[in-house]
Design a protein around this motif. Structure first.
Motif, PDB file in Angstrom:
ATOM      1  N   ALA A   1       9.506  40.633  73.102  1.00 23.28           N
ATOM      2  CA  ALA A   1       9.017  40.719  71.722  1.00 23.28           C
ATOM      3  C   ALA A   1      10.176  40.921  70.750  1.00 23.28           C
ATOM      4  CB  ALA A   1       7.999  41.848  71.592  1.00 23.28           C
ATOM      5  N   VAL A   2      11.140  41.773  71.131  1.00 24.29           N
ATOM      6  CA  VAL A   2      12.314  41.999  70.284  1.00 24.29           C
ATOM      7  C   VAL A   2      13.133  40.724  70.165  1.00 24.29           C
ATOM      8  CG1 VAL A   2      14.491  43.254  70.078  1.00 24.29           C
ATOM      9  CG2 VAL A   2      12.420  44.470  70.759  1.00 24.29           C
ATOM     10  N   GLU A   3      13.368  40.049  71.288  1.00 25.10           N
ATOM     11  CA  GLU A   3      14.175  38.825  71.276  1.00 25.10           C
ATOM     12  C   GLU A   3      13.539  37.750  70.403  1.00 25.10           C
ATOM     13  OE1 GLU A   3      14.608  37.808  75.353  1.00 25.10           O
ATOM     14  OE2 GLU A   3      15.987  39.462  75.803  1.00 25.10           O
ATOM     15  N   ARG A   4      12.208  37.614  70.485  1.00 22.99           N
ATOM     16  CA  ARG A   4      11.528  36.622  69.651  1.00 22.99           C
ATOM     17  C   ARG A   4      11.675  36.955  68.173  1.00 22.99           C
ATOM     18  NH1 ARG A   4       7.514  37.019  73.722  1.00 22.99           N
ATOM     19  NH2 ARG A   4       6.311  38.462  72.408  1.00 22.99           N
ATOM     20  N   ALA A   5      11.514  38.235  67.836  1.00 26.13           N
ATOM     21  CA  ALA A   5      11.619  38.649  66.430  1.00 26.13           C
ATOM     22  C   ALA A   5      13.039  38.455  65.911  1.00 26.13           C
ATOM     23  CB  ALA A   5      11.188  40.107  66.289  1.00 26.13           C
ATOM     24  N   VAL A   6      14.039  38.761  66.739  1.00 29.20           N
ATOM     25  CA  VAL A   6      15.443  38.577  66.353  1.00 29.20           C
ATOM     26  C   VAL A   6      15.730  37.100  66.114  1.00 29.20           C
ATOM     27  CG1 VAL A   6      17.816  38.659  67.215  1.00 29.20           C
ATOM     28  CG2 VAL A   6      16.353  40.677  67.382  1.00 29.20           C
ATOM     29  N   GLN A   7      15.265  36.239  67.016  1.00 25.51           N
ATOM     30  CA  GLN A   7      15.520  34.805  66.886  1.00 25.51           C
ATOM     31  C   GLN A   7      14.889  34.226  65.633  1.00 25.51           C
ATOM     32  OE1 GLN A   7      14.119  33.247  70.623  1.00 25.51           O
ATOM     33  NE2 GLN A   7      15.798  34.148  71.796  1.00 25.51           N
TER      34      GLN A   7
END
Length: 377
Positions: free
Chosen positions: A65-71
């Motif tokens: 979830a963090v990686e998707r939001a960062v991207q």
């Protein structure tokens, strides 16, 4: 099997154009300050809630979830040429980092310890441009400050070389040098920092280091983040809860509802007993699962794949108040279950609730803090 229980209660990727959400409010004493996040920025804040150790203790689901939001934020870009903007200047609090094995010694040693606060200072518009990493042990003890001379390559990249560091202890009138010979480290003392997202508010920044580390930093954290930080450090929890409840009162939050989903118990104000089953039945450990049909379940991992499960019903009896009856308990192992004759009735009062975090009160005024762990619907 019968058990006498103390009735405590249990409260338990497609990028879009940035669109302002309802403003977050921060209370400091009697003054209320506004913090605005776009929808995409708020997705990152929501994903980070409940992650401990600034990323050290996180599930694969949370990291995804963090990686998707960062991207998404990196694709949006934020402020153009952030290194040329005054918004990058100042003191930033580290709220999340990936921690590969090549991370720096200060990162490996201190970043994953919730008891410490970690900051980064960026000052590029001076005669001595610097990037400084700071570990604050506590207001009473002091801090470690590691400084680097900095230079700007382009609109996103900063080059730096660490060249001095020292401990500043409150109980000593002098600084204690950090025992690292930076001059002898050669290229190991050098690095670079690419700012891949800087919010237009100047409150949120994403940067990537040359060793593969991703950093998420904020200049000002919001009340929910401060509550979870207080829980991790074990300091100021009641004050952080009071702030969050005051926030609800000052912003006129509507009658809170018991949100559907899986909720992990992060903290409670009751000392646990020696009996794990008593703790589980009274909601002092494990997870709470809420369904819209008025069903509620306590779920606790025991060991070797065994789980304790206890189900029941909840009924709303007033504004933010629910009556809960738990009467179906079992030890579960794979497809098999061993029923237990256990019951628990209690009142659950929601003091603060949104789609990600809940503060509630059970019988005997026991306070609970839960964080939602399943994907928001």
């Amino acid at each position: 099997m019968a058990l006498k229980l103390v009735n405590l209660g249990f409260h338990s990727s497609i990028p879009r154009s940035p669109r302002p959400l309802k403003d977050r409010f921060v209370l400091r004493s009697s003054k209320v300050e506004q913090i605005s996040f776009t929808e995409s920025e708020n997705s990152l804040i929501e994903a980070l809630l409940g992650i401990q150790g600034r990323g050290r203790s996180s599930s694969r689901q949370q990291l995804n979830a963090v990686e998707r939001a960062v991207q998404v934020l990196e694709r949006l870009g934020g402020v153009p040429d952030p290194t040329k903007s005054n918004l990058i200047e100042g003191r930033w609090q580290l709220i999340f980092t990936t921690r590969p094995g090549t991370a720096s010694p200060i990162q490996r040693t201190f970043v994953g310890v919730d008891f410490f606060s970690v900051f980064q200072e960026v000052y590029l518009r001076t005669n001595d441009p610097r990037v400084c990493n700071i570990v604050s042990f506590s207001d009473a003890i002091g801090e470690l400050k590691v400084e680097a001379a900095a230079s700007i390559e382009d609109g996103k990249r900063i080059h730096f070389r660490f060249n001095r560091a020292a401990f500043s202890f409150k109980f000593l009138p002098f600084k204690v040098p950090y025992p690292v010979p930076f001059r002898l480290l050669g290229d190991e003392a050098k690095g670079r920092l690419d700012t891949t997202y800087l919010s237009s508010s100047g409150n949120l920044r994403i940067s990537r280091g040359n060793k593969g580390t991703t950093f998420a930093l904020q200049k000002q954290t919001e009340p929910r983040q401060r509550l979870l930080t207080a829980i991790s450090s074990g300091k100021g929890i009641k004050e952080a809860i009071d702030e969050l409840i005051s926030l609800k009162q000052n912003t006129g939050q509507e009658d809170p509802e018991l949100e559907e989903g899986e909720w992990q118990m992060m903290w409670n104000s009751q000392t646990v007993t020696d009996s794990w089953i008593e703790n589980a039945v009274n909601g002092l450990m494990g997870k709470q699962i809420i369904r819209k049909n008025g069903r509620i379940k306590f779920l606790v991992d025991i060991l070797l794949g065994l789980k304790f499960s206890m189900s029941g019903n909840f009924v709303k009896t007033g504004s933010g108040v629910y009556g809960v009856t738990m009467d179906d308990a079992a030890i579960i192992g794979g497809p098999f279950g061993y029923p237990l004759e256990l019951k628990n009735n209690f009142i659950l009062e929601l003091l603060y609730s949104d789609e990600k975090l809940r503060v509630s009160r059970g019988n005997n005024s026991i306070l609970f803090v839960h964080v939602r762990t399943d994907a928001l619907r």
